[in-house]
Design a protein around this motif. Structure first.
Motif, short mmCIF file in Angstrom:
data_model
loop_
_atom_site.label_atom_id
_atom_site.label_comp_id
_atom_site.label_asym_id
_atom_site.label_seq_id
_atom_site.Cartn_x
_atom_site.Cartn_y
_atom_site.Cartn_z
N GLU A 60 161.71 -25.25 31.40
CA GLU A 60 163.11 -24.99 31.75
C GLU A 60 164.05 -25.36 30.60
OE1 GLU A 60 164.59 -25.59 35.64
OE2 GLU A 60 162.61 -25.80 36.52
N LYS A 61 163.79 -26.46 29.91
CA LYS A 61 164.64 -26.85 28.79
C LYS A 61 164.57 -25.81 27.67
CE LYS A 61 165.41 -30.62 25.47
NZ LYS A 61 164.94 -31.96 25.02
N PHE A 62 163.37 -25.31 27.38
CA PHE A 62 163.19 -24.32 26.33
C PHE A 62 163.97 -23.04 26.64
CE2 PHE A 62 160.92 -20.84 24.25
CZ PHE A 62 160.74 -21.33 22.96
N LEU A 63 163.92 -22.59 27.89
CA LEU A 63 164.56 -21.32 28.25
C LEU A 63 166.08 -21.41 28.30
CD1 LEU A 63 162.25 -19.71 30.96
CD2 LEU A 63 162.44 -19.16 28.53
N LYS A 64 166.63 -22.61 28.36
CA LYS A 64 168.09 -22.76 28.40
C LYS A 64 168.75 -22.17 27.16
CE LYS A 64 168.59 -26.85 31.35
NZ LYS A 64 169.01 -28.28 31.38
N LYS A 65 168.00 -22.04 26.08
CA LYS A 65 168.57 -21.53 24.82
C LYS A 65 168.79 -20.02 24.83
CE LYS A 65 165.09 -23.20 22.48
NZ LYS A 65 164.21 -23.57 21.33
N TYR A 66 168.19 -19.34 25.81
CA TYR A 66 168.12 -17.88 25.74
C TYR A 66 168.85 -17.19 26.88
CZ TYR A 66 164.60 -19.08 22.31
OH TYR A 66 163.96 -19.62 21.22
N GLN A 67 169.56 -16.12 26.52
CA GLN A 67 170.24 -15.29 27.50
C GLN A 67 169.44 -14.04 27.85
OE1 GLN A 67 172.22 -16.49 24.54
NE2 GLN A 67 172.15 -18.24 25.95
N LEU A 68 168.34 -13.82 27.13
CA LEU A 68 167.49 -12.65 27.39
C LEU A 68 166.04 -13.01 27.11
CD1 LEU A 68 167.15 -9.62 28.06
CD2 LEU A 68 167.49 -9.14 25.63
N PHE A 69 165.16 -12.64 28.03
CA PHE A 69 163.72 -12.85 27.90
C PHE A 69 163.08 -11.47 27.87
CE2 PHE A 69 160.18 -15.94 28.94
CZ PHE A 69 159.14 -15.02 28.88
N ILE A 70 162.44 -11.13 26.75
CA ILE A 70 161.76 -9.85 26.61
C ILE A 70 160.26 -10.10 26.64
CG2 ILE A 70 161.40 -7.79 25.20
CD1 ILE A 70 164.12 -8.31 23.90
N GLN A 71 159.59 -9.59 27.64
CA GLN A 71 158.14 -9.69 27.74
C GLN A 71 157.59 -8.44 27.05
OE1 GLN A 71 157.17 -11.30 31.51
NE2 GLN A 71 155.00 -10.89 31.31
N LEU A 72 157.47 -8.55 25.74
CA LEU A 72 157.20 -7.36 24.92
C LEU A 72 155.83 -6.78 25.22
CD1 LEU A 72 158.56 -5.65 22.77
CD2 LEU A 72 157.58 -7.16 21.03
N ASP A 73 154.85 -7.61 25.35
CA ASP A 73 153.51 -7.20 25.78
C ASP A 73 152.72 -8.47 26.05
OD1 ASP A 73 152.34 -4.73 26.39
OD2 ASP A 73 152.69 -4.00 24.37
N TYR A 74 152.94 -9.04 27.21
CA TYR A 74 152.24 -10.28 27.55
C TYR A 74 151.98 -10.28 29.05
CZ TYR A 74 150.72 -15.09 27.00
OH TYR A 74 149.96 -16.21 26.94
N PRO A 75 150.72 -10.48 29.44
CA PRO A 75 150.36 -10.36 30.86
C PRO A 75 150.83 -11.56 31.69
CG PRO A 75 148.45 -11.05 29.59
CD PRO A 75 149.55 -10.77 28.60
N PRO A 76 150.82 -11.44 32.99
CA PRO A 76 151.31 -12.52 33.85
C PRO A 76 150.29 -13.57 34.22
CG PRO A 76 150.87 -10.57 35.16
CD PRO A 76 150.60 -10.20 33.74
N TYR A 77 149.02 -13.42 33.82
CA TYR A 77 148.01 -14.34 34.37
C TYR A 77 147.72 -15.62 33.58
CZ TYR A 77 145.08 -11.19 31.50
OH TYR A 77 144.57 -10.42 30.49
N PRO A 78 147.87 -15.73 32.23
CA PRO A 78 147.45 -16.97 31.57
C PRO A 78 148.53 -18.05 31.47
CG PRO A 78 147.92 -15.33 29.92
CD PRO A 78 148.22 -14.71 31.25
N TRP A 79 149.65 -17.88 32.15
CA TRP A 79 150.74 -18.84 32.05
C TRP A 79 150.34 -20.17 32.72
CZ3 TRP A 79 156.30 -16.87 31.82
CH2 TRP A 79 156.35 -15.54 31.38
N LYS A 80 150.73 -21.28 32.10
CA LYS A 80 150.54 -22.59 32.70
C LYS A 80 151.64 -22.85 33.72
CE LYS A 80 147.03 -23.48 30.01
NZ LYS A 80 145.64 -23.45 30.52
N ALA A 81 151.41 -23.83 34.59
CA ALA A 81 152.34 -24.11 35.68
C ALA A 81 153.77 -24.38 35.21
CB ALA A 81 151.83 -25.28 36.52
N PRO A 82 154.02 -25.18 34.15
CA PRO A 82 155.41 -25.41 33.72
C PRO A 82 156.12 -24.12 33.30
CG PRO A 82 153.98 -27.07 32.77
CD PRO A 82 153.08 -26.03 33.37
N ALA A 83 155.39 -23.23 32.63
CA ALA A 83 155.99 -21.95 32.21
C ALA A 83 156.28 -21.08 33.42
CB ALA A 83 155.06 -21.23 31.24
#
Length: 241
Positions: A60-83
């Motif tokens: 959450e702290k990391f994402l506070k810096k960004y107004q846009l998140f582009i998932q350019l080519d990344y799947p939804p399954y290997p994310w860890k719980a904090p992410a």
């Protein structure tokens, strides 16, 4: 920890964007060309864009810096719980906008990772079933020409990708902006859905969001319809509701 690579404008930026894309794999050529295109757009339009090769740094702290998140080519399954938790909060609370290309609907059990149920609902309560290896060209029909991401695009346009097929259409749970006319597959393929949305937005969350099924072939960045859609999406998604 992987470094964050940034494209920096020379004056105070309008907004900060984050793009996540895998290194290597079948989408590496698309990602490389897309990054070049994004860097130029960022310089010309006065915003910054940072790149990550995975989601390990995301919280959450990391994402506070960004107004846009582009998932350019990344799947939804290997994310860890904090992410996962940080992304869910980012989207549900409208902390920034989101654009996802191709890979976000690779939903299911892969490489020992369980289905991320929240993400499946975000994508319209769907599950990936199969795709079209090698891709095929098809005509996309715009269903909502008044939507800002469609500004300047024709009512229908031809494009090519390794189209994904799901267990059902996401249409009941999302707002469909464009869909494929599967009768126009060239070459023809037996892998079809019937109702086949390929560009949509989920209005049940606060974040402005757009899923675009294309994102496999680097030639897409030479397609004026695709680049116009990409550009429109960036500036629409960074606006607050």
């Amino acid at each position: 920890m992987l470094p964050v690579v940034t494209a920096q404008p020379k004056v105070k930026p309008r907004f900060r964007a984050l793009a996540v894309a895998e290194t290597g794999g079948g989408h590496a050529l698309f990602d490389a060309v897309a990054k070049t295109w994004l860097n130029k757009l960022a310089a010309d339009s006065n915003f910054t864009i940072d790149y990550l090769a995975d989601t390990k740094q995301i919280n959450e702290k990391f994402l506070k810096k960004y107004q846009l998140f582009i998932q350019l080519d990344y799947p939804p399954y290997p994310w860890k719980a904090p992410a996962q938790k940080a992304f869910e909060s980012y989207i549900e609370k409208g902390k920034g906008g989101w654009i996802g290309f191709h890979h976000p609907t690779l939903l299911g059990v892969f490489d020992g990772y369980p289905m991320w149920q929240w993400y499946s609902r975000f994508m319209g309560d769907i599950q990936f079933k199969r795709h079209i290896p090698g891709g095929t060209s098809a005509t996309l029909n715009v269903e909502d020409p008044a939507h800002p991401v469609m500004k300047g695009l024709p009512a229908s346009f031809l494009t090519k990708d390794e189209w994904y097929i799901y267990d059902k259409s996401p249409r009941p749970n999302v707002h469909v902006i464009a869909s494929i006319d599967e009768a126009t597959y060239d070459p023809d393929k037996a892998v079809k859905m019937g109702d086949h949305p390929v560009i949509w937005t989920n209005g049940h969350v606060k974040a402005r969001n757009l899923y675009i099924a294309m994102g496999h072939f680097p030639e897409l960045l030479e397609d004026e319809s695709f680049t116009r859609l990409f550009r429109n999406a960036i500036f629409w998604a960074t606006e607050r509701r």
